[in-house]
Design an enzyme around this catalytic site. Structure first.
Site, short mmCIF file in Angstrom:
data_model
loop_
_atom_site.label_atom_id
_atom_site.label_comp_id
_atom_site.label_asym_id
_atom_site.label_seq_id
_atom_site.Cartn_x
_atom_site.Cartn_y
_atom_site.Cartn_z
N GLN A 523 0.87 -1.18 0.00
CA GLN A 523 0.00 0.00 0.00
C GLN A 523 0.90 1.23 0.00
O GLN A 523 1.65 1.46 0.94
CB GLN A 523 -0.90 0.02 1.24
CG GLN A 523 -1.79 1.25 1.37
CD GLN A 523 -2.93 1.27 0.36
OE1 GLN A 523 -3.54 0.23 0.10
NE2 GLN A 523 -3.21 2.42 -0.21
N GLY A 524 0.88 1.99 -1.07
CA GLY A 524 1.70 3.19 -1.16
C GLY A 524 0.88 4.45 -1.18
O GLY A 524 -0.35 4.42 -1.02
N PHE A 526 0.27 6.23 -3.75
CA PHE A 526 -0.57 6.21 -4.94
C PHE A 526 -1.83 5.39 -4.70
O PHE A 526 -2.92 5.75 -5.11
CB PHE A 526 0.26 5.61 -6.09
CG PHE A 526 -0.43 5.57 -7.42
CD1 PHE A 526 -1.34 4.57 -7.73
CD2 PHE A 526 -0.16 6.53 -8.38
CE1 PHE A 526 -1.97 4.53 -8.96
CE2 PHE A 526 -0.77 6.50 -9.61
CZ PHE A 526 -1.68 5.50 -9.91
N GLY A 527 -1.67 4.28 -4.02
CA GLY A 527 -2.78 3.36 -3.78
C GLY A 527 -2.24 1.95 -3.62
O GLY A 527 -1.04 1.73 -3.53
N VAL A 529 -1.13 -2.02 -4.39
CA VAL A 529 -0.49 -2.77 -5.46
C VAL A 529 -0.87 -4.24 -5.28
O VAL A 529 -0.75 -4.79 -4.19
CB VAL A 529 1.04 -2.61 -5.44
CG1 VAL A 529 1.67 -3.39 -6.58
CG2 VAL A 529 1.43 -1.14 -5.52
N ASP A 640 11.28 10.72 -4.71
CA ASP A 640 10.70 9.88 -3.65
C ASP A 640 11.49 8.58 -3.51
O ASP A 640 10.91 7.50 -3.42
CB ASP A 640 9.22 9.60 -3.92
CG ASP A 640 8.48 9.14 -2.67
OD1 ASP A 640 8.99 9.41 -1.55
OD2 ASP A 640 7.41 8.53 -2.79
#
Length: 831
Positions: A523-524, A526-527, A529, A640
């Site tokens: 979970q990053g 962005f959303g 995976v 990042d």
């Protein structure tokens, strides 16, 4: 003449042999055999050595015992701890009165076994157990304990070896304790001591002077129930023995004789268990008393409970509130908590009438029970009743190996475990449970009303959806399939889009079992995976933009634009994308070993990262950054770079991922400004986090942090047990200034063979985390790491040497490495 010469030569050799006999002699010291600095003797099996040594950088000389066949983790026993010899004239011998003594060059007795009665025909022997014994007569007397006059196992230093005894006399309270060294270079008696405290139920405790520092919890006949996961750590068994002379002692044994391990009380008060890892040819720590502040006695004060899985780690037990709310808010929890409502015994009126209902009990599962338990019944079903009938009983617990325990007064040193421990029952006034029942009613009512509202909204939403579906069909269903390509083509250009596969949402949903949690990899920012498997059997990684994400379509398109223009073996490869309705999805090659942080910060997995593998990962990241900054068609700043964005393939080769925040530099542009700061705390360069300025040097700073994390196996944002106020950068800088940079290295790796490489990497890591003007570029970093520059520059103090918790808008304090942050600089007011 020839015979005469041979006889003289024989006499000379005999004299030399006799002279040597006074210096070394197998495994024994006798009246005619002594050891003189730097001589030594070795046990018959070759396991242990007794000899002279100097600790670390000290010039003082001591006599000690250490492992012989393998590199010593520490010196196991020291004779003259508080009285070093200042030169190399020391001699260890049997004195005229039969004692084992250590003398300096002036024939002064520095240390003695100090057996009071005069002995004749005595000798000292180092055994394969690590025990040094003074025996009467020959070494065969060792088999008979009555022949042992003195032994080092009865006078331990800081090391607790197998078959040694940690004892306390019931009659005299005389204790055999282990004491720490003053420092790693000074074996004199330090501040910390470890002893067996009988109390009502035996416990092992560590004292800092006269202050309790750590405790094991009560002994239940096989384990100490306050030591987390003790059953899996001490597989070979501990024994608590009450001998005939009124002495209770604790001892342990390993079932497998080849298993080399022991326990050590370090100079900082931490009790560790090192063991020799045969395959890695190095020592590893398999257990230690302090993983966090929760392990320090009384961290949360009276009626506080400590839990490493919460932020902050301390909270008041239910029914209690902070005694000093201001200090509690500042993280000073030592004052603890106070009870909100009086117990039944305190509500007795005039000694006859009881006010209110009977007290109840709050159950806390898997707890480290408080200090100083009282045993009051062997039967579990009597615990609660007996506690209610005892006005001083504040809590009780039951263990099958102990029986009922209760506590009175302040409850101190309660800790919440995820497994094991004991069920602890806290006594509370009945009103505390009434509040709970009322809260349940409120919650139940809210749930019912919310459900009704949700059903009504769903009904109207379905009607609206049907109308929209009809309108879409009239415009042609084929337009949906083309829209994604048009949208991407408008941004990236047709040439790039044609190289990508445009996946359908339905195909990706099937591949990921409808984006199920079981398929979720990470979970990053962005959303989520997900791991997926296409119909042709190919494994893929599917990154799906979360609607709740701080990042959006702009970052999605940015990643598509950047990653379509770069190809490198150390950059993750994109396979395609999906743009349908509200869904924005990127499909990558699947990386079976997930991300670097899952290995690096896992106590078990990071054993797989030896120094060669870590060095290979560092090299791969450098090559990828060199490509992005200098060798690709466009200069790209990642912005990042962190451990969770370094993916590992099946051979643990690194690949940089997540280009949602990357920025392409045009022409001669070498620096840019932004009002929208995006990145991860702990990795962001100071000029970027505070002023919005970024450049290649921003990625260099992040790389420096990552480099120090790879060396140490610690997160930059985690607390440093030696100084909790320091970040990893601050700790590395402190060690560098002290000339002890190798201490930063992860204990899981052996640095002895790679000292030069590790020191070079620490140096480069600190150079990368300086202020921007002093930081090297990536090409220079690679030259430094590969040893192309013999004399490395000396680093200046890095930024962020102190550990700073991040305060989010909701007021909560969270880990600095939970995900990416997104800040608009206009919203930050300078002070």
């Amino acid at each position: 003449m020839t015979l005469l010469r041979k006889a003289n030569l024989f006499t000379l050799v005999s004299m030399l042999c006799c002279a040597l006999k006074f210096c070394v002699g197998g495994d024994v010291i006798t009246a005619t055999e002594h050891i003189q600095d730097p001589g030594s003797i070795v046990s018959s099996g070759g396991l242990y050595k007794l000899g002279f040594f100097s600790p670390n950088s000290s010039a003082n000389r001591y006599v000690g015992i250490w492992h012989n066949k393998i590199p010593a983790y520490s010196v196991l026993w020291v004779a003259n701890r508080d009285k070093p010899i200042l030169d190399s004239t020391g001699v260890m011998m049997i004195s005229d009165d039969g004692n084992l003594v250590l003398m300096n060059g002036k024939k002064e007795v520095i240390w003695s076994s100090n057996v009071s009665t005069s002995i004749t025909n005595s000798s000292a022997q180092i055994l394969d157990s690590g025990n040094l014994v003074l025996i009467k007569g020959s070494s065969s007397s060792v088999a008979n304990d009555s022949g042992i006059l003195w032994q080092s196992f009865d006078h331990g230093s800081d090391s607790f070896l197998s078959t040694m005894k940690l004892s306390t006399s019931v009659r005299t309270n005389e204790k055999h304790v282990f004491t720490s060294w003053e420092s790693p270079s000074d074996p004199s008696i330090g501040s910390f001591s470890l002893s067996l405290e009988l109390l009502n139920i035996p416990e092992v405790v560590i004292w800092n002077g006269s202050t309790l520092y750590w405790r094991s919890g009560p002994w239940n006949g096989s384990v100490f129930i306050g030591i987390y996961n003790m059953r899996s750590v001490y597989l070979d068994g501990w024994t608590l023995v009450n001998d005939k002379e009124g002495t209770i002692y604790l001892t342990y044994n390993f079932a497998e004789a080849s298993y080399i391990s022991y326990f050590l009380l370090k100079s900082n008060g931490i009790f560790v268990q090192p063991y020799w890892h045969e395959e890695q040819n190095d020592w590893q720590n398999v257990w230690l008393t302090r993983d966090s502040l929760c392990d320090v006695y009384g961290t949360c004060g009276p009626f506080g409970i400590c839990d490493t899985n919460t932020v902050p780690i301390c909270s008041c037990l239910r029914g209690f509130e902070p005694k000093n709310i201001e200090e509690w808010g500042r993280g000073n929890w030592s004052a603890g908590c106070v009870r909100r409502s009086s117990l039944q015994c305190e509500r007795i009126i005039n000694g006859r009438t009881k006010a209110g209902k009977e007290d109840g009990f709050l159950k806390i599962e898997n707890a480290k029970v408080p200090y100083y338990a009282v045993l009051f019944s062997p039967l579990e079903d009597q615990c609660q009743k007996l506690c209610l009938n005892n006005c001083s009983c504040a809590a009780y617990a039951y263990d099958a190996g102990i029986g009922c325990m209760y506590w009175s007064g302040d409850l101190i040193d309660i800790q919440k475990f995820s497994i094991e421990g004991a069920d602890l029952y806290i006594r509370l006034a009945h009103t505390e449970f009434g509040e709970k029942r009322d809260l349940r009613v409120i919650i139940a009512t809210a749930v019912i009303v919310g459900t009704i509202v949700f059903i009504v909204l769903c009904f109207f939403w379905r009607k609206l959806k049907k109308r929209r579906a009809v309108r879409r069909r009239t415009e042609g269903e084929a337009s949906l399939e083309v829209s994604g390509e048009n949208m991407l083509g408008e941004k990236l250009g047709k040439a790039n889009v044609q190289e990508l596969v445009l996946y359908k949402l339905e195909e990706l949903a099937t591949a990921t079992s409808n984006f199920s949690d079981t398929n979720r990899l990470a979970q990053g920012g962005f959303g989520p995976v997900y791991k997926g498997r296409l119909s042709n059997g190919k494994e893929i990684a599917v990154k799906r933009l979360s609607k709740a994400s701080g990042q959006g379509f702009r970052e999605f398109m940015n990643e598509m634009e950047v990653i379509c223009k770069v190809q490198h073996q150390n950059l993750v490869k994109i396979l395609g994308c999906c743009v349908e309705g509200d869904e924005n999805i990127i499909i990558y090659e699947f990386m079976p070993n997930k991300s670097l942080d899952t290995f690096l910060f896992d106590p078990l997995k990071r054993e797989h990262l030896d120094w060669r593998r870590r060095s290979n990962i560092i090299d791969g990241i450098c090559r990828a950054l060199l490509y992005l900054h200098r060798d690709s068609r466009l200069r790209i700043i990642h912005r990042d770079l962190k451990a969770s964005n370094i993916l590992l393939d099946e051979e643990l080769n690194p690949k940089i991922s997540d280009f949602g925040m990357a920025r392409i530099f045009e022409g001669n542009e070498d620096q840019a400004n932004t009002r929208r700061v995006m990145g991860t705390y702990g990795y962001m360069a100071p000029e970027y986090a505070m002023e919005g300025r970024f450049s290649e040097k921003s990625d260099v700073f992040s790389f420096g942090v990552l480099l120090l994390e790879i060396i140490s196996g610690r997160r930059n944002t985690s607390s440093i047990e030696e100084d909790r106020s320091l970040s990893l950068l601050g700790f590395a800088w402190k060690l560098w200034k002290e000339g002890n940079a190798l201490a930063l290295a992860d204990p899981k790796i052996s640095v002895r063979r790679f000292e030069t490489e590790v020191l070079r990497c620490v140096n480069v890591g600190l150079l990368c985390t300086q202020l921007a003007k002093d930081r090297p570029t990536i090409p220079t970093v690679i030259s430094l790491l590969h040893g192309e520059m013999v004399d490395l520059p000396s680093p200046n103090q890095p930024a962020y040497t102190e550990r700073q918790p991040i305060q989010h808008t909701d007021g909560s304090e969270q880990s600095q490495n939970r995900g990416s942050i997104n800040v608009t600089l206009a919203s930050i007011e300078g002070r």
